[in-house]
Design a protein around this motif. Structure first.
Motif, PDB file in Angstrom:
ATOM      1  N   ALA A   1       6.219   3.587   6.024  1.00  0.00           N
ATOM      2  CA  ALA A   1       5.551   4.363   4.777  1.00  0.00           C
ATOM      3  C   ALA A   1       5.092   5.582   4.937  1.00  0.00           C
ATOM      4  CB  ALA A   1       4.666   3.576   4.060  1.00  0.00           C
TER       5      ALA A   1
ATOM      6  N   ARG B   1       0.909  -1.127   0.060  1.00  0.00           N
ATOM      7  CA  ARG B   1      -0.217  -0.064   0.051  1.00  0.00           C
ATOM      8  C   ARG B   1       0.870   1.153  -0.058  1.00  0.00           C
ATOM      9  NH1 ARG B   1      -5.431   0.573   1.792  1.00  0.00           N
ATOM     10  NH2 ARG B   1      -6.018   2.919   1.890  1.00  0.00           N
ATOM     11  N   GLY B   2       2.111   1.226   0.825  1.00  0.00           N
ATOM     12  CA  GLY B   2       2.837   2.419   0.699  1.00  0.00           C
ATOM     13  C   GLY B   2       3.476   2.595  -0.538  1.00  0.00           C
TER      14      GLY B   2
ATOM     15  N   LEU C   1      -1.323   3.687   5.822  1.00  0.00           N
ATOM     16  CA  LEU C   1      -0.103   2.984   5.556  1.00  0.00           C
ATOM     17  C   LEU C   1       0.436   3.047   6.961  1.00  0.00           C
ATOM     18  CD1 LEU C   1       1.133   6.011   3.381  1.00  0.00           C
ATOM     19  CD2 LEU C   1       0.349   3.794   2.516  1.00  0.00           C
TER      20      LEU C   1
ATOM     21  N   GLN D   1       1.095   4.075  -2.781  1.00  0.00           N
ATOM     22  CA  GLN D   1       0.716   5.617  -2.476  1.00  0.00           C
ATOM     23  C   GLN D   1       1.861   6.620  -3.105  1.00  0.00           C
ATOM     24  OE1 GLN D   1      -2.295   5.822  -1.336  1.00  0.00           O
ATOM     25  NE2 GLN D   1      -2.264   8.193  -1.533  1.00  0.00           N
TER      26      GLN D   1
ATOM     27  N   SER E   1      -1.970   9.187   3.482  1.00  0.00           N
ATOM     28  CA  SER E   1      -1.275   8.490   4.323  1.00  0.00           C
ATOM     29  C   SER E   1      -2.508   7.256   4.682  1.00  0.00           C
ATOM     30  CB  SER E   1      -0.574   8.999   5.208  1.00  0.00           C
ATOM     31  OG  SER E   1      -1.314   9.987   6.268  1.00  0.00           O
TER      32      SER E   1
END
Length: 346
Positions: free
Chosen positions: A188, A156-157, A184, A160, A181
């Motif tokens: 991350a 996910r980080g 996260l 992003q 964020s």
């Protein structure tokens, strides 16, 4: 922020309002008008990182969508880099980037490199510049070593960070970050904050929405706290903190607290406010804001006599304390910035 508070705002919102008509029922439907945003006014200056904080449903995302031309205001006006968002949406879009939290907006079966090459075409990046621009941005967000891997394998980080790279492809002068964020992990999130801080240092004007108070405190030059579609307070993080507690915050974890004890605390002369948080067990966390650290500490202990106090600490006020106090009271505490008051925005 570079050239702090230049005379001409990068973003100027004047009495922005957005309403929705909700239908209820089928056989005999009724309609309800919901005001998502009500006469919101503020200005954001070149190179500034401006935060929008507020509970879910407060109107933050609706405000951002009006500023980036995804929604038309019901009334009021907004200008981005001198262009009216309703009358000149194409000119606004050429100059802004939009990054939102979540997994949407990327093609999982494409690599990061191919995703950015595709969006570079959509954003009108000249073909001769696309390769170097994609390489530059992948390096900026720390994805150079994973550039040719499919996005479906990204964390996910990493996704992003790729979202941020996508939003910067066409070198926008204004960047909107809507809860970037969200979800996260701490590492991350720290990398994301570093990237946002670097953008501010490069002169990019940034509007950030977030639920993380520490993130807003670290990144934002000024913050507007929004609740029920209205700006309740606006100022620097230090101004917002100082507006609700200029002295000390005492946190007490107790057992058996009732309304009598809360009344004693609220009646103390040096207390400015009391927040109550119930835990899953029988304990209650009392957050007391007031002046004169030693004096208020002693007064709190006295007011809670007869109770079992399992934890008692004193600290400086945080942005979270200010947020809870402002949103909880529903009233503006007076921490406004003269340059961004509704009068100055007209």
């Amino acid at each position: 922020m570079t050239d702090q508070f230049r005379d001409r705002p990068a973003i100027q919102a004047v009495d922005l309002t957005r309403t929705y008509n909700l239908r209820k029922g089928w056989l005999r439907p009724t309609f309800e008008t919901v005001e998502a945003v009500r006469t919101v006014s503020f200005s954001v200056y070149p190179g500034e990182t401006f935060g929008l904080l507020g509970p879910n449903g407060a109107g933050k995302t609706t405000t951002i969508k009006m500023l980036n031309t995804l929604l038309l205001p019901t009334s009021g006006t907004a200008r981005v880099l001198g262009f009216d968002v309703a009358k000149d949406p194409v000119e606004v879009r050429r100059r802004i980037g939009y990054v939102f939290g979540g997994d949407k907006g990327l093609y999982d079966r494409l690599s990061a490199n191919d995703n950015l090459r595709y969006f570079a075409e959509l954003y009108g990046v000249p073909p001769r510049e696309q390769r170097s621009r994609v390489h530059e941005l992948l390096d900026k967000v720390g994805l150079s070593g994973r550039a040719h891997e499919r996005v479906e394998g990204y964390s996910r980080g990493m996704r992003q960070r790729l979202h941020i790279a996508r939003g910067l492809l066409h070198r926008p002068q204004v960047l909107f970050l809507d809860e970037p964020s969200l979800g996260l992990d701490p590492v991350a999130a720290r990398e994301l904050r570093r990237t946002v801080a670097e953008l501010s240092g490069e002169g990019v004007t940034t509007v950030l929405t977030t639920h993380y108070m520490a993130e807003a405190d670290e990144l934002c030059d000024r913050i507007a706290i929004v609740d029920s579609g209205v700006i309740r307070a606006l100022g620097t993080p230090d101004e917002l903190k100082g507006s609700v507690a200029r002295g000390t915050v005492v946190e007490a974890t107790v057992r058996g607290a009732d309304e009598t004890h809360l009344s004693r605390l609220r009646d103390l002369p040096s207390v400015q406010g009391v927040a109550v948080t119930r835990t899953d067990g029988s304990e209650t966390v009392l957050t007391v804001r007031g002046e004169n650290g030693t004096e208020i500490h002693t007064q709190v202990v006295s007011a809670l006599r007869g109770l079992r106090i399992t934890r008692l600490t004193s600290r400086e006020p945080t942005l979270e304390d200010a947020y809870v106090a402002i949103v909880g009271s529903g009233a503006e505490p007076g921490a406004t910035d003269r340059k961004t008051s509704p009068e100055a925005a007209v």
